[in-house]
Design a protein around this motif. Structure first.
Motif, PDB file in Angstrom:
ATOM      1  N   LEU A 301     -45.727 -57.766-109.730  1.00 45.44           N
ATOM      2  CA  LEU A 301     -47.027 -57.239-110.153  1.00 45.44           C
ATOM      3  C   LEU A 301     -47.650 -58.133-111.219  1.00 45.44           C
ATOM      4  O   LEU A 301     -48.856 -58.405-111.198  1.00 45.44           O
ATOM      5  CB  LEU A 301     -46.873 -55.804-110.672  1.00 45.44           C
ATOM      6  N   LEU A 302     -46.840 -58.622-112.153  1.00 41.08           N
ATOM      7  CA  LEU A 302     -47.347 -59.529-113.189  1.00 41.08           C
ATOM      8  C   LEU A 302     -47.874 -60.818-112.573  1.00 41.08           C
ATOM      9  O   LEU A 302     -48.902 -61.346-113.003  1.00 41.08           O
ATOM     10  CB  LEU A 302     -46.243 -59.836-114.206  1.00 41.08           C
ATOM     11  N   TRP A 303     -47.163 -61.320-111.565  1.00 39.17           N
ATOM     12  CA  TRP A 303     -47.608 -62.537-110.876  1.00 39.17           C
ATOM     13  C   TRP A 303     -48.976 -62.306-110.228  1.00 39.17           C
ATOM     14  O   TRP A 303     -49.882 -63.145-110.334  1.00 39.17           O
ATOM     15  CB  TRP A 303     -46.576 -62.935-109.819  1.00 39.17           C
ATOM     16  N   ASP A 331     -64.355 -55.848-132.863  1.00 33.90           N
ATOM     17  CA  ASP A 331     -65.638 -55.629-132.189  1.00 33.90           C
ATOM     18  C   ASP A 331     -66.059 -56.967-131.593  1.00 33.90           C
ATOM     19  O   ASP A 331     -66.471 -57.875-132.325  1.00 33.90           O
ATOM     20  CB  ASP A 331     -66.677 -55.138-133.191  1.00 33.90           C
ATOM     21  N   PRO A 332     -65.948 -57.124-130.269  1.00 34.83           N
ATOM     22  CA  PRO A 332     -66.229 -58.439-129.679  1.00 34.83           C
ATOM     23  C   PRO A 332     -67.688 -58.892-129.796  1.00 34.83           C
ATOM     24  O   PRO A 332     -67.987 -60.054-129.513  1.00 34.83           O
ATOM     25  CB  PRO A 332     -65.813 -58.266-128.206  1.00 34.83           C
ATOM     26  N   SER A 333     -68.565 -57.985-130.220  1.00 36.41           N
ATOM     27  CA  SER A 333     -69.957 -58.409-130.427  1.00 36.41           C
ATOM     28  C   SER A 333     -70.105 -59.160-131.743  1.00 36.41           C
ATOM     29  O   SER A 333     -71.107 -59.839-131.977  1.00 36.41           O
ATOM     30  CB  SER A 333     -70.898 -57.202-130.403  1.00 36.41           C
ATOM     31  N   GLN A 334     -69.088 -59.048-132.612  1.00 35.94           N
ATOM     32  CA  GLN A 334     -69.117 -59.729-133.907  1.00 35.94           C
ATOM     33  C   GLN A 334     -68.301 -61.015-133.831  1.00 35.94           C
ATOM     34  O   GLN A 334     -67.224 -61.131-134.387  1.00 35.94           O
ATOM     35  CB  GLN A 334     -68.553 -58.802-134.990  1.00 35.94           C
ATOM     36  N   GLY A 335     -68.804 -61.963-133.098  1.00 36.63           N
ATOM     37  CA  GLY A 335     -68.082 -63.218-132.920  1.00 36.63           C
ATOM     38  C   GLY A 335     -68.595 -63.956-131.709  1.00 36.63           C
ATOM     39  O   GLY A 335     -69.700 -63.693-131.219  1.00 36.63           O
ATOM     40  N   PRO A 336     -67.796 -64.881-131.169  1.00 36.41           N
ATOM     41  CA  PRO A 336     -68.236 -65.658-130.021  1.00 36.41           C
ATOM     42  C   PRO A 336     -68.436 -64.786-128.779  1.00 36.41           C
ATOM     43  O   PRO A 336     -67.891 -63.689-128.677  1.00 36.41           O
ATOM     44  CB  PRO A 336     -67.103 -66.667-129.820  1.00 36.41           C
ATOM     45  N   ASP A 337     -69.225 -65.290-127.849  1.00 30.13           N
ATOM     46  CA  ASP A 337     -69.466 -64.602-126.580  1.00 30.13           C
ATOM     47  C   ASP A 337     -68.131 -64.366-125.879  1.00 30.13           C
ATOM     48  O   ASP A 337     -67.378 -65.309-125.613  1.00 30.13           O
ATOM     49  CB  ASP A 337     -70.377 -65.479-125.716  1.00 30.13           C
ATOM     50  N   LEU A 338     -67.842 -63.104-125.566  1.00 33.39           N
ATOM     51  CA  LEU A 338     -66.546 -62.766-124.977  1.00 33.39           C
ATOM     52  C   LEU A 338     -66.350 -63.440-123.623  1.00 33.39           C
ATOM     53  O   LEU A 338     -65.229 -63.771-123.242  1.00 33.39           O
ATOM     54  CB  LEU A 338     -66.415 -61.245-124.843  1.00 33.39           C
ATOM     55  N   ILE A 339     -67.427 -63.661-122.892  1.00 34.10           N
ATOM     56  CA  ILE A 339     -67.312 -64.338-121.598  1.00 34.10           C
ATOM     57  C   ILE A 339     -66.810 -65.766-121.798  1.00 34.10           C
ATOM     58  O   ILE A 339     -65.969 -66.258-121.033  1.00 34.10           O
ATOM     59  CB  ILE A 339     -68.668 -64.343-120.855  1.00 34.10           C
ATOM     60  N   GLU A 340     -67.292 -66.434-122.835  1.00 36.78           N
ATOM     61  CA  GLU A 340     -66.844 -67.801-123.125  1.00 36.78           C
ATOM     62  C   GLU A 340     -65.381 -67.802-123.571  1.00 36.78           C
ATOM     63  O   GLU A 340     -64.622 -68.722-123.240  1.00 36.78           O
ATOM     64  CB  GLU A 340     -67.732 -68.436-124.198  1.00 36.78           C
ATOM     65  N   VAL A 341     -64.977 -66.768-124.302  1.00 36.30           N
ATOM     66  CA  VAL A 341     -63.571 -66.648-124.701  1.00 36.30           C
ATOM     67  C   VAL A 341     -62.694 -66.481-123.464  1.00 36.30           C
ATOM     68  O   VAL A 341     -61.629 -67.105-123.344  1.00 36.30           O
ATOM     69  CB  VAL A 341     -63.380 -65.454-125.671  1.00 36.30           C
ATOM     70  N   VAL A 342     -63.136 -65.650-122.532  1.00 37.25           N
ATOM     71  CA  VAL A 342     -62.384 -65.448-121.290  1.00 37.25           C
ATOM     72  C   VAL A 342     -62.237 -66.768-120.547  1.00 37.25           C
ATOM     73  O   VAL A 342     -61.147 -67.108-120.065  1.00 37.25           O
ATOM     74  CB  VAL A 342     -63.069 -64.387-120.402  1.00 37.25           C
ATOM     75  N   LYS A 343     -63.310 -67.524-120.430  1.00 34.43           N
ATOM     76  CA  LYS A 343     -63.248 -68.814-119.737  1.00 34.43           C
ATOM     77  C   LYS A 343     -62.197 -69.726-120.378  1.00 34.43           C
ATOM     78  O   LYS A 343     -61.493 -70.464-119.677  1.00 34.43           O
ATOM     79  CB  LYS A 343     -64.618 -69.504-119.770  1.00 34.43           C
ATOM     80  N   ALA A 344     -62.099 -69.650-121.701  1.00 33.60           N
ATOM     81  CA  ALA A 344     -61.141 -70.509-122.408  1.00 33.60           C
ATOM     82  C   ALA A 344     -59.700 -70.041-122.219  1.00 33.60           C
ATOM     83  O   ALA A 344     -58.761 -70.838-122.290  1.00 33.60           O
ATOM     84  CB  ALA A 344     -61.483 -70.543-123.896  1.00 33.60           C
ATOM     85  N   GLN A 345     -59.506 -68.741-121.974  1.00 37.23           N
ATOM     86  CA  GLN A 345     -58.157 -68.183-121.958  1.00 37.23           C
ATOM     87  C   GLN A 345     -57.658 -67.773-120.575  1.00 37.23           C
ATOM     88  O   GLN A 345     -56.512 -67.335-120.438  1.00 37.23           O
ATOM     89  CB  GLN A 345     -58.107 -66.944-122.882  1.00 37.23           C
ATOM     90  N   GLN A 346     -58.483 -67.889-119.549  1.00 39.36           N
ATOM     91  CA  GLN A 346     -58.120 -67.372-118.228  1.00 39.36           C
ATOM     92  C   GLN A 346     -56.808 -67.910-117.685  1.00 39.36           C
ATOM     93  O   GLN A 346     -56.089 -67.218-116.970  1.00 39.36           O
ATOM     94  CB  GLN A 346     -59.247 -67.672-117.218  1.00 39.36           C
ATOM     95  N   GLU A 347     -56.498 -69.147-117.988  1.00 44.63           N
ATOM     96  CA  GLU A 347     -55.285 -69.766-117.452  1.00 44.63           C
ATOM     97  C   GLU A 347     -54.062 -69.490-118.314  1.00 44.63           C
ATOM     98  O   GLU A 347     -52.959 -69.932-117.988  1.00 44.63           O
ATOM     99  CB  GLU A 347     -55.480 -71.285-117.370  1.00 44.63           C
ATOM    100  N   ARG A 348     -54.242 -68.719-119.399  1.00 45.58           N
ATOM    101  CA  ARG A 348     -53.191 -68.657-120.409  1.00 45.58           C
ATOM    102  C   ARG A 348     -52.555 -67.278-120.582  1.00 45.58           C
ATOM    103  O   ARG A 348     -51.718 -67.102-121.472  1.00 45.58           O
ATOM    104  CB  ARG A 348     -53.767 -69.101-121.760  1.00 45.58           C
ATOM    105  N   ALA A 349     -52.956 -66.287-119.759  1.00 45.04           N
ATOM    106  CA  ALA A 349     -52.445 -64.932-119.973  1.00 45.04           C
ATOM    107  C   ALA A 349     -52.088 -64.260-118.648  1.00 45.04           C
ATOM    108  O   ALA A 349     -52.758 -64.463-117.638  1.00 45.04           O
ATOM    109  CB  ALA A 349     -53.490 -64.096-120.710  1.00 45.04           C
ATOM    110  N   ARG A 350     -51.036 -63.440-118.681  1.00 42.84           N
ATOM    111  CA  ARG A 350     -50.647 -62.674-117.488  1.00 42.84           C
ATOM    112  C   ARG A 350     -51.273 -61.278-117.484  1.00 42.84           C
ATOM    113  O   ARG A 350     -51.399 -60.666-116.430  1.00 42.84           O
ATOM    114  CB  ARG A 350     -49.127 -62.551-117.409  1.00 42.84           C
ATOM    115  N   THR A 351     -51.621 -60.780-118.674  1.00 47.05           N
ATOM    116  CA  THR A 351     -52.255 -59.465-118.766  1.00 47.05           C
ATOM    117  C   THR A 351     -53.433 -59.550-119.725  1.00 47.05           C
ATOM    118  O   THR A 351     -53.547 -60.488-120.532  1.00 47.05           O
ATOM    119  CB  THR A 351     -51.285 -58.392-119.286  1.00 47.05           C
TER     120      THR A 351
END
Length: 469
Positions: A301-303, A331-351
């Motif tokens: 499931l993690l895979w 509060d993700p509105s108080q910082g960088p765009d969360l979509i851009e954070v996701v793009k940076a981290q997509q390859e780095r997390a299983r959950t």
């Protein structure tokens, strides 16, 4: 014939993954055939049924995207209808009143167990007058001979001797109808054509078919799917890990990943592992479900979850990730765009929980540096590269990743160092640990003020380290 399926959970607890798989199979079967999926809440167990459990079921269905065309229907709202049918069975002679004492029934049960028999009740009140004004139950008069036969869409032909089935209670002493009666009435009234449910109900099918026959009603098709087992061969339970659907949400799993995993527990299409919902609605057939039980494998499931995180639309992931950031008090509105954070981290997390945890530094300062990373990278030799990077960043106006990358290269060249000798101490200073997305994207998302503040913290750390030495 228009296909009509149903999911009918009892609201006595959370939505179990086994129940979710049954709901998924029923939902897919209806979708594939252009049919209707009905949600029914079987809440006749008034003592154990709770509003909280009802809400947990509805929330789980919504999170998984298993939309129902009709319902939710509640059995407690239909007692008048059930009693109408019970009275009809009494009038036709297919049911009778019984006033056997608890002591007598306990004795019968004990004798049956000793003899290894299946039929618990001996029909003592079948032809006896029982005053309807006095406490009694109502029993269904099950045929004493013959065989109940039906074609199970998973198991094939099933045959049960009526001798093995006793005269089950269909209305309790307190006037409440029981499960096997209510299910028959509901399935008939709601026009259910296909009953897809767990293997543990297979014996109930024989009882229910006899009630259908007694009422002269059309019998639905049945499909009983095998249970889900833990990796030790025992029935899946809490000791194997999460079993509540909403716990998987809390643990950072994507609903589409869980759906994909659940459908593969007992069903397959060649060697294909990854299925979109659209593909499933085109390919799924209940007759392709295996008879044998399936084993739940959390690593698998993690895979799958990691695959979906890597391949999903960043905006969709950001929508789901926001909840987990909130759980960290961010509060993700108080910082960088969360979509851009996701793009940076997509390859780095299983959950999504992992993604939230490794992304927290983008939104708030950390209290201390990772011990191993600091020991290796925040040494006195890193002071000059960090001081030069701080000065360069402070005067930098173009905060694009490209400009920041060039800035790190320029400082490295000016010090005649390989880029890693500058970028890695800088990363630990800004992130607090040794791993992060590319240094240019990391700097850009953290922001200028936070970068300078954290570099100062790193320089203070180096100063303290020198003093201690």
């Amino acid at each position: 014939m228009t296909i009509r399926t149903r999911f009918a959970p009892s609201p006595t607890g959370y939505l179990h993954v086994g129940g979710a798989r049954t709901a998924l199979f029923s939902w897919l079967y209806a979708r594939r055939h252009g049919g209707t999926f009905v949600l029914r809440i079987e809440d006749t167990d008034i003592e154990r049924s709770t509003e909280e459990a009802v809400n947990a079921i509805l929330e789980g269905m919504t999170w998984l995207g298993l939309e129902y065309e009709e319902g939710p229907f509640y059995q407690t709202h239909r007692f008048e209808r059930y009693n109408e049918v019970i009275d009809e069975l009494l009038e036709s002679g297919h049911a009778y009143r019984c006033n056997c004492t608890k002591e007598r029934l306990d004795e019968l049960r004990a004798t049956a167990e000793k003899q290894g028999g299946m039929r618990g009740y001996d029909g003592h009140c079948r032809d006896k007058f029982v005053d309807p004004a006095k406490p009694h139950v109502v029993r269904f008069r099950n045929p004493e001979t013959g065989v109940v036969m039906f074609d199970d869409q998973v198991h094939g032909k099933v045959a049960v001797n009526n001798e093995e089935l006793d005269d089950l209670i269909i209305r309790r002493t307190d006037g409440a109808p029981t499960y096997n009666l209510t299910v028959v009435v509901d399935d008939y009234d709601m026009g259910i054509t296909h009953v897809i449910r767990g293997d543990d109900h297979k014996r109930n099918a024989s009882r229910q078919i006899n009630i259908f026959k007694a009422l002269g009603w059309k019998i639905p098709h049945y499909a009983h799917v095998a249970l889900i087992m833990g990796d030790d061969g025992a029935k899946l339970s809490k000791r194997h890990g999460a079993v509540s659907v909403m716990q998987y949400k809390e643990d950072g799993f994507l609903p589409e990943a869980l759906l994909n995993y659940l459908v593969r527990l007992g069903w397959s299409h060649g060697d294909q592992e990854i299925f979109s919902v659209d593909e499933l609605t085109q390919l799924f057939d209940i007759e392709d479900v295996n008879k044998a039980a399936s084993t739940f494998n959390t690593e698998k499931l993690l895979w799958l979850n990691q695959h979906y995180i890597k391949s999903s639309d960043p905006a969709h992931l950001a929508h789901l990730l926001s909840y987990h950031m909130g759980n960290l008090g961010i509060d993700p509105s108080q910082g960088p765009d969360l979509i851009e954070v996701v793009k940076a981290q997509q390859e780095r997390a299983r959950t999504l929980v992992e993604m939230a945890e490794i992304s927290a530094f983008f939104y708030r300062d950390f209290e201390s540096f990772d011990e191993d990373a600091a020991k290796k990278n925040l040494r006195p030799v890193a002071r000059e590269p960090l001081e030069k990077m701080r000065a360069a960043l402070e005067s930098q106006d173009d905060w694009s990743p490209e400009a920041l990358h060039q800035l790190v290269m320029d400082v490295s060249e000016s010090l005649e160092l390989k880029m890693g000798k500058v970028a890695q101490p800088l990363r630990v200073a800004v992130v607090g640990r040794a791993a992060s997305p590319g240094i240019d994207v990391t700097l850009q998302l953290v922001g200028k003020a936070a970068c300078l503040r954290r570099i100062d913290m790193a320089l203070d750390f180096i100063t303290q380290r020198e003093a201690n030495a």
